[in-house]
Design a protein around this motif. Structure first.
Motif, mmCIF file in Angstrom:
data_model
loop_
_atom_site.group_PDB
_atom_site.id
_atom_site.type_symbol
_atom_site.label_atom_id
_atom_site.label_comp_id
_atom_site.label_asym_id
_atom_site.label_seq_id
_atom_site.Cartn_x
_atom_site.Cartn_y
_atom_site.Cartn_z
ATOM 1 N N UNK A 95 -4.647 3.331 0.229
ATOM 2 C CA UNK A 95 -5.922 2.794 -0.262
ATOM 3 C C UNK A 95 -6.776 2.323 0.910
ATOM 4 N N UNK A 96 -6.116 1.745 1.920
ATOM 5 C CA UNK A 96 -6.831 1.256 3.094
ATOM 6 C C UNK A 96 -6.813 -0.259 3.221
ATOM 7 N N UNK A 97 -5.983 -0.920 2.429
ATOM 8 C CA UNK A 97 -5.942 -2.389 2.480
ATOM 9 C C UNK A 97 -5.189 -2.861 3.718
ATOM 10 N N UNK A 98 -4.135 -2.135 4.097
ATOM 11 C CA UNK A 98 -3.284 -2.539 5.220
ATOM 12 C C UNK A 98 -2.992 -1.342 6.104
ATOM 13 N N UNK A 99 -2.421 -1.634 7.272
ATOM 14 C CA UNK A 99 -1.960 -0.566 8.143
ATOM 15 C C UNK A 99 -0.586 -0.088 7.685
ATOM 16 N N UNK A 100 -0.291 1.160 7.925
ATOM 17 C CA UNK A 100 0.986 1.723 7.494
ATOM 18 C C UNK A 100 2.156 1.098 8.238
ATOM 19 N N UNK A 101 3.183 0.759 7.513
ATOM 20 C CA UNK A 101 4.406 0.201 8.089
ATOM 21 C C UNK A 101 5.527 0.372 7.079
ATOM 22 N N UNK A 102 6.747 0.564 7.588
ATOM 23 C CA UNK A 102 7.914 0.638 6.704
ATOM 24 C C UNK A 102 8.527 -0.739 6.481
ATOM 25 N N UNK A 103 8.001 -1.735 7.184
ATOM 26 C CA UNK A 103 8.499 -3.111 7.087
ATOM 27 C C UNK A 103 7.763 -3.847 5.965
ATOM 28 N N UNK A 104 8.469 -4.098 4.866
ATOM 29 C CA UNK A 104 7.844 -4.741 3.712
ATOM 30 C C UNK A 104 7.257 -6.096 4.018
ATOM 31 N N UNK A 105 7.913 -6.867 4.879
ATOM 32 C CA UNK A 105 7.399 -8.199 5.213
ATOM 33 C C UNK A 105 6.089 -8.108 5.985
ATOM 34 N N UNK A 106 5.975 -7.099 6.856
ATOM 35 C CA UNK A 106 4.725 -6.910 7.609
ATOM 36 C C UNK A 106 3.593 -6.488 6.665
ATOM 37 N N UNK A 107 3.914 -5.587 5.744
ATOM 38 C CA UNK A 107 2.903 -5.145 4.766
ATOM 39 C C UNK A 107 2.479 -6.327 3.904
ATOM 40 N N UNK A 136 0.376 12.412 -4.623
ATOM 41 C CA UNK A 136 -0.481 11.636 -5.530
ATOM 42 C C UNK A 136 -1.335 12.497 -6.452
ATOM 43 N N UNK A 137 -1.623 11.921 -7.636
ATOM 44 C CA UNK A 137 -2.508 12.569 -8.607
ATOM 45 C C UNK A 137 -3.884 11.898 -8.494
ATOM 46 N N UNK A 138 -4.560 12.183 -7.398
ATOM 47 C CA UNK A 138 -5.780 11.445 -7.029
ATOM 48 C C UNK A 138 -6.881 11.538 -8.084
ATOM 49 N N UNK A 139 -7.001 12.679 -8.718
ATOM 50 C CA UNK A 139 -8.089 12.861 -9.688
ATOM 51 C C UNK A 139 -7.959 11.900 -10.871
ATOM 52 N N UNK A 140 -6.727 11.417 -11.151
ATOM 53 C CA UNK A 140 -6.488 10.521 -12.276
ATOM 54 C C UNK A 140 -6.589 9.039 -11.881
ATOM 55 N N UNK A 141 -6.765 8.774 -10.596
ATOM 56 C CA UNK A 141 -6.646 7.399 -10.100
ATOM 57 C C UNK A 141 -7.909 6.582 -10.348
ATOM 58 N N UNK A 142 -7.712 5.355 -10.803
ATOM 59 C CA UNK A 142 -8.827 4.437 -11.061
ATOM 60 C C UNK A 142 -9.500 3.960 -9.775
ATOM 61 N N UNK A 143 -8.826 4.173 -8.646
ATOM 62 C CA UNK A 143 -9.361 3.674 -7.370
ATOM 63 C C UNK A 143 -9.830 4.791 -6.447
ATOM 64 N N UNK A 144 -9.951 6.010 -6.963
ATOM 65 C CA UNK A 144 -10.237 7.102 -6.030
ATOM 66 C C UNK A 144 -11.606 6.989 -5.351
ATOM 67 N N UNK A 145 -12.521 6.233 -5.944
ATOM 68 C CA UNK A 145 -13.830 6.062 -5.282
ATOM 69 C C UNK A 145 -13.786 4.998 -4.192
ATOM 70 N N UNK A 146 -12.657 4.270 -4.101
ATOM 71 C CA UNK A 146 -12.505 3.221 -3.082
ATOM 72 C C UNK A 146 -11.414 3.560 -2.073
ATOM 73 N N UNK A 147 -10.625 4.599 -2.342
ATOM 74 C CA UNK A 147 -9.401 4.873 -1.598
ATOM 75 C C UNK A 147 -9.664 5.686 -0.329
ATOM 76 N N UNK A 148 -9.208 5.172 0.809
ATOM 77 C CA UNK A 148 -9.389 5.863 2.086
ATOM 78 C C UNK A 148 -8.762 7.256 2.075
ATOM 79 N N UNK A 149 -7.562 7.350 1.512
ATOM 80 C CA UNK A 149 -6.835 8.633 1.475
ATOM 81 C C UNK A 149 -7.641 9.695 0.733
ATOM 82 N N UNK A 150 -8.146 9.330 -0.450
ATOM 83 C CA UNK A 150 -8.907 10.292 -1.256
ATOM 84 C C UNK A 150 -10.241 10.622 -0.597
ATOM 85 N N UNK A 151 -10.901 9.615 -0.050
ATOM 86 C CA UNK A 151 -12.185 9.864 0.594
ATOM 87 C C UNK A 151 -12.042 10.774 1.809
#
Length: 215
Positions: free
Chosen positions: A151-163, A195-210
């Motif tokens: 979505x673009x809220x955070x930077x990618x990380x595999x560490x749940x505590x960092x996210x 992902x099923x981007x076309x069905x997503x409620x956030x696709x107009x805000x999502x960095x990945x989809x944009x």
């Protein structure tokens, strides 16, 4: 590091999923706080569906925390033998049961829960949300770890505590209790590994989809 969320009003942008999933019960099919605690510990690195499958027989045999506290590992393990890392988790749960004894004494705050064996921040946040306690963090399970960076809220990380830390910096505290589970449900239903981007409620805000739209 640039702080995510400084140029976006995430509280407003995330409203569609907050509205859709607000108050929706966690997929673990628990009946009380004791069952929730046990099932959360068992679900680490395992699926909610698997834990739901073994739960009826487990809680028929051990209906209360007190009954669990009175058993031994040899008796307990067969009831959770289909759970990943069941031997280790059995030890954790028996130690928890013996130290707490009664359901009403289960601590319902971050410090108390994370002091228990087998319970990290993610598990504690689930218990706090499901028992309607004030949020002290944001649920950050494997779905949130995958979806929040997309979505673009955070930077990618595999560490749940960092996210989780990045999410807490980016999002107002008043939505902490619900937003983690809302992102998790989005990840379970729509924002899958494929992902099923076309069905997503956030696709107009999502960095990945944009970004996909620019290609």
């Amino acid at each position: 590091m640039d702080l995510f969320g400084e140029t976006k009003n995430w509280e407003n942008d995330l409203k569609p999923i907050l509205k859709k999933y607000k108050g929706k019960k966690h997929p673990l099919d628990y009946k009380n706080t004791y069952q929730l605690l046990v099932m959360v510990v068992l679900s680490a690195q395992d699926s909610d569906a698997n834990i739901n499958n073994i739960a009826p027989a487990l809680f028929a045999k051990f209906p209360t925390l007190k009954s669990l506290s009175k058993t031994d590992k040899e008796t307990f393990v067969p009831y959770i033998s289909k759970v990943r890392n069941h031997t280790t988790k059995a030890g954790w749960l028996l130690e928890i049961a013996k130290s707490i004894q009664n359901e009403e004494d289960i601590p319902l705050n971050m410090n108390g829960l994370t002091a228990l064996k087998g319970l990290g921040r993610k598990s504690a946040n689930v218990i706090l949300r499901e028992t309607h306690q004030p949020a002290e963090g944001i649920i950050t399970d494997l779905h949130v770890i995958r979806v929040a960076p997309r979505i673009g809220i955070v930077q990618e990380s595999k560490d749940g505590n960092k996210v989780e830390k990045q999410l807490m910096e980016a999002l107002p505290k008043k939505i902490w209790s619900e937003i983690g589970m809302a992102i998790s449900f989005l990840g379970r239903e729509i924002c899958r590994p494929t992902p099923k981007c076309e069905e997503c409620l956030l696709n107009d805000k999502c960095d990945y989809f944009l970004q996909l739209q620019k290609k």
